[in-house]
Scaffold this motif. Sequence first.
Motif, PDB file in Angstrom:
ATOM      1  N   GLY A 167       3.280   6.646   0.659  1.00 53.11           N
ATOM      2  CA  GLY A 167       2.850   5.477  -0.109  1.00 53.11           C
ATOM      3  C   GLY A 167       1.792   5.843  -1.120  1.00 53.11           C
ATOM      4  N   PRO A 168       0.706   5.088  -1.135  1.00 57.81           N
ATOM      5  CA  PRO A 168      -0.311   5.323  -2.162  1.00 57.81           C
ATOM      6  C   PRO A 168      -0.871   6.735  -2.139  1.00 57.81           C
ATOM      7  CG  PRO A 168      -0.786   3.312  -0.918  1.00 57.81           C
ATOM      8  CD  PRO A 168       0.343   4.000  -0.231  1.00 57.81           C
ATOM      9  N   MET A 169      -1.010   7.317  -3.332  1.00 63.00           N
ATOM     10  CA  MET A 169      -1.698   8.601  -3.493  1.00 63.00           C
ATOM     11  C   MET A 169      -2.895   8.323  -4.394  1.00 63.00           C
ATOM     12  SD  MET A 169       1.418  11.335  -3.740  1.00 63.00           S
ATOM     13  CE  MET A 169       0.349  12.722  -3.442  1.00 63.00           C
ATOM     14  N   PHE A 170      -4.005   8.998  -4.098  1.00 60.47           N
ATOM     15  CA  PHE A 170      -5.258   8.714  -4.787  1.00 60.47           C
ATOM     16  C   PHE A 170      -6.034  10.003  -4.955  1.00 60.47           C
ATOM     17  CE2 PHE A 170      -9.762   7.373  -4.569  1.00 60.47           C
ATOM     18  CZ  PHE A 170      -9.789   6.462  -5.609  1.00 60.47           C
ATOM     19  N   SER A 171      -6.684  10.161  -6.082  1.00 57.15           N
ATOM     20  CA  SER A 171      -7.547  11.326  -6.322  1.00 57.15           C
ATOM     21  C   SER A 171      -8.873  10.848  -6.874  1.00 57.15           C
ATOM     22  CB  SER A 171      -6.921  12.292  -7.327  1.00 57.15           C
ATOM     23  OG  SER A 171      -5.759  12.855  -6.807  1.00 57.15           O
ATOM     24  N   THR A 172      -9.929  11.583  -6.555  1.00 56.24           N
ATOM     25  CA  THR A 172     -11.239  11.292  -7.130  1.00 56.24           C
ATOM     26  C   THR A 172     -11.699  12.520  -7.887  1.00 56.24           C
ATOM     27  OG1 THR A 172     -12.373  12.030  -5.136  1.00 56.24           O
ATOM     28  CG2 THR A 172     -11.894   9.690  -5.298  1.00 56.24           C
ATOM     29  N   GLU A 173     -11.947  12.371  -9.124  1.00 52.21           N
ATOM     30  CA  GLU A 173     -12.436  13.380 -10.055  1.00 52.21           C
ATOM     31  C   GLU A 173     -12.807  14.736  -9.463  1.00 52.21           C
ATOM     32  OE1 GLU A 173     -15.490  11.629 -12.453  1.00 52.21           O
ATOM     33  OE2 GLU A 173     -14.399   9.744 -12.540  1.00 52.21           O
ATOM     34  N   GLY A 174     -11.814  15.484  -8.993  1.00 48.27           N
ATOM     35  CA  GLY A 174     -12.032  16.845  -8.545  1.00 48.27           C
ATOM     36  C   GLY A 174     -12.642  17.011  -7.171  1.00 48.27           C
ATOM     37  N   SER A 175     -12.804  15.928  -6.406  1.00 49.81           N
ATOM     38  CA  SER A 175     -13.407  16.108  -5.085  1.00 49.81           C
ATOM     39  C   SER A 175     -12.439  15.848  -3.940  1.00 49.81           C
ATOM     40  CB  SER A 175     -14.651  15.241  -4.932  1.00 49.81           C
ATOM     41  OG  SER A 175     -14.329  13.879  -5.052  1.00 49.81           O
ATOM     42  N   LEU A 176     -11.555  14.885  -4.083  1.00 51.48           N
ATOM     43  CA  LEU A 176     -10.612  14.557  -3.010  1.00 51.48           C
ATOM     44  C   LEU A 176      -9.243  14.238  -3.583  1.00 51.48           C
ATOM     45  CD1 LEU A 176     -12.684  11.947  -0.960  1.00 51.48           C
ATOM     46  CD2 LEU A 176     -12.319  14.329  -0.360  1.00 51.48           C
ATOM     47  N   LYS A 177      -8.217  14.482  -2.775  1.00 49.52           N
ATOM     48  CA  LYS A 177      -6.910  13.904  -3.062  1.00 49.52           C
ATOM     49  C   LYS A 177      -6.354  13.411  -1.737  1.00 49.52           C
ATOM     50  CE  LYS A 177      -4.191  18.185  -3.249  1.00 49.52           C
ATOM     51  NZ  LYS A 177      -3.251  18.965  -4.058  1.00 49.52           N
ATOM     52  N   THR A 178      -5.665  12.294  -1.784  1.00 51.17           N
ATOM     53  CA  THR A 178      -5.173  11.656  -0.579  1.00 51.17           C
ATOM     54  C   THR A 178      -3.729  11.210  -0.738  1.00 51.17           C
ATOM     55  OG1 THR A 178      -5.745   9.372  -1.141  1.00 51.17           O
ATOM     56  CG2 THR A 178      -7.502  10.724  -0.182  1.00 51.17           C
ATOM     57  N   ALA A 179      -3.062  11.070   0.389  1.00 50.95           N
ATOM     58  CA  ALA A 179      -1.723  10.484   0.436  1.00 50.95           C
ATOM     59  C   ALA A 179      -1.652   9.644   1.701  1.00 50.95           C
ATOM     60  CB  ALA A 179      -0.653  11.567   0.460  1.00 50.95           C
ATOM     61  N   SER A 180      -0.998   8.511   1.600  1.00 51.53           N
ATOM     62  CA  SER A 180      -0.920   7.599   2.734  1.00 51.53           C
ATOM     63  C   SER A 180       0.518   7.314   3.119  1.00 51.53           C
ATOM     64  CB  SER A 180      -1.616   6.277   2.395  1.00 51.53           C
ATOM     65  OG  SER A 180      -2.978   6.492   2.107  1.00 51.53           O
ATOM     66  N   VAL A 181       0.699   7.086   4.408  1.00 51.37           N
ATOM     67  CA  VAL A 181       1.986   6.655   4.955  1.00 51.37           C
ATOM     68  C   VAL A 181       1.707   5.475   5.880  1.00 51.37           C
ATOM     69  CG1 VAL A 181       3.030   8.945   4.824  1.00 51.37           C
ATOM     70  CG2 VAL A 181       1.884   8.261   6.909  1.00 51.37           C
ATOM     71  N   LYS A 182       2.736   4.697   6.141  1.00 54.04           N
ATOM     72  CA  LYS A 182       2.601   3.599   7.097  1.00 54.04           C
ATOM     73  C   LYS A 182       3.344   3.964   8.364  1.00 54.04           C
ATOM     74  CE  LYS A 182       1.559  -0.194   4.106  1.00 54.04           C
ATOM     75  NZ  LYS A 182       1.800  -1.592   3.794  1.00 54.04           N
ATOM     76  N   ASP A 183       2.717   3.667   9.500  1.00 48.43           N
ATOM     77  CA  ASP A 183       3.393   3.889  10.773  1.00 48.43           C
ATOM     78  C   ASP A 183       4.359   2.728  11.014  1.00 48.43           C
ATOM     79  OD1 ASP A 183       1.967   1.712  11.833  1.00 48.43           O
ATOM     80  OD2 ASP A 183       0.725   2.940  13.144  1.00 48.43           O
ATOM     81  N   PRO A 184       5.173   2.785  12.088  1.00 42.45           N
ATOM     82  CA  PRO A 184       6.169   1.722  12.309  1.00 42.45           C
ATOM     83  C   PRO A 184       5.579   0.313  12.411  1.00 42.45           C
ATOM     84  CG  PRO A 184       6.714   3.632  13.625  1.00 42.45           C
ATOM     85  CD  PRO A 184       5.354   3.898  13.018  1.00 42.45           C
ATOM     86  N   ALA A 185       4.317   0.185  12.821  1.00 41.84           N
ATOM     87  CA  ALA A 185       3.687  -1.131  12.929  1.00 41.84           C
ATOM     88  C   ALA A 185       3.073  -1.592  11.616  1.00 41.84           C
ATOM     89  CB  ALA A 185       2.615  -1.109  14.018  1.00 41.84           C
ATOM     90  N   GLY A 186       3.069  -0.716  10.606  1.00 35.47           N
ATOM     91  CA  GLY A 186       2.515  -1.072   9.316  1.00 35.47           C
ATOM     92  C   GLY A 186       1.085  -0.626   9.092  1.00 35.47           C
ATOM     93  N   ASN A 187       0.502   0.082  10.054  1.00 37.59           N
ATOM     94  CA  ASN A 187      -0.848   0.617   9.878  1.00 37.59           C
ATOM     95  C   ASN A 187      -0.825   1.729   8.836  1.00 37.59           C
ATOM     96  OD1 ASN A 187      -2.200  -0.875  12.095  1.00 37.59           O
ATOM     97  ND2 ASN A 187      -0.668   0.214  13.293  1.00 37.59           N
ATOM     98  N   LEU A 188      -1.881   1.862   8.089  1.00 38.24           N
ATOM     99  CA  LEU A 188      -1.970   2.869   7.048  1.00 38.24           C
ATOM    100  C   LEU A 188      -2.622   4.130   7.604  1.00 38.24           C
ATOM    101  CD1 LEU A 188      -1.348   3.153   3.995  1.00 38.24           C
ATOM    102  CD2 LEU A 188      -3.766   2.675   3.621  1.00 38.24           C
ATOM    103  N   VAL A 189      -1.947   5.268   7.463  1.00 36.87           N
ATOM    104  CA  VAL A 189      -2.473   6.559   7.900  1.00 36.87           C
ATOM    105  C   VAL A 189      -2.637   7.407   6.643  1.00 36.87           C
ATOM    106  CG1 VAL A 189      -2.115   8.567   9.369  1.00 36.87           C
ATOM    107  CG2 VAL A 189      -1.248   6.327  10.097  1.00 36.87           C
ATOM    108  N   THR A 190      -3.871   7.794   6.361  1.00 35.02           N
ATOM    109  CA  THR A 190      -4.184   8.524   5.139  1.00 35.02           C
ATOM    110  C   THR A 190      -4.571   9.954   5.475  1.00 35.02           C
ATOM    111  OG1 THR A 190      -4.919   6.498   4.061  1.00 35.02           O
ATOM    112  CG2 THR A 190      -5.664   8.568   3.091  1.00 35.02           C
ATOM    113  N   PHE A 191      -4.061  10.887   4.693  1.00 40.04           N
ATOM    114  CA  PHE A 191      -4.374  12.306   4.840  1.00 40.04           C
ATOM    115  C   PHE A 191      -5.184  12.711   3.614  1.00 40.04           C
ATOM    116  CE2 PHE A 191      -0.870  11.373   7.494  1.00 40.04           C
ATOM    117  CZ  PHE A 191      -1.069  12.147   8.621  1.00 40.04           C
TER     118      PHE A 191
END
Length: 95
Positions: free
Chosen positions: A62-86
């Motif tokens: 799902g959503p992918m997000f980056s912050t000016e050279g410090s972090l990058k993230t990607a999210s998935v939803k579990d079967p219940a709809g909870n958001l799990v971000t890496f």
Amino acid sequence: MPGLLEWHFTESSRLQVVDIQTVRAVLGDAQWGAAGASSVSFVVERLDDQLAVFASNGIAVGPMFSTEGSLKTASVKDPAGNLVTFVEELAGSRR
């Protein structure tokens, strides 16, 4: 990041608390207060490796997000709809 509090316990462990308004602004359409409305984040060494695992298992990212050279993230939803971000901390951003 505005709305973020972070505590570092060891070199490789930390706790982050994000203001709900910040989370809502990033996610936009989440149904907070309903089942499946929680969020958890895991810090990984290489986000690209995690994305490859998702792809090989047919897991939609799902959503992918980056912050000016410090972090990058990607999210998935579990079967219940909870958001799990890496989260990957990019070189130079680690304390």
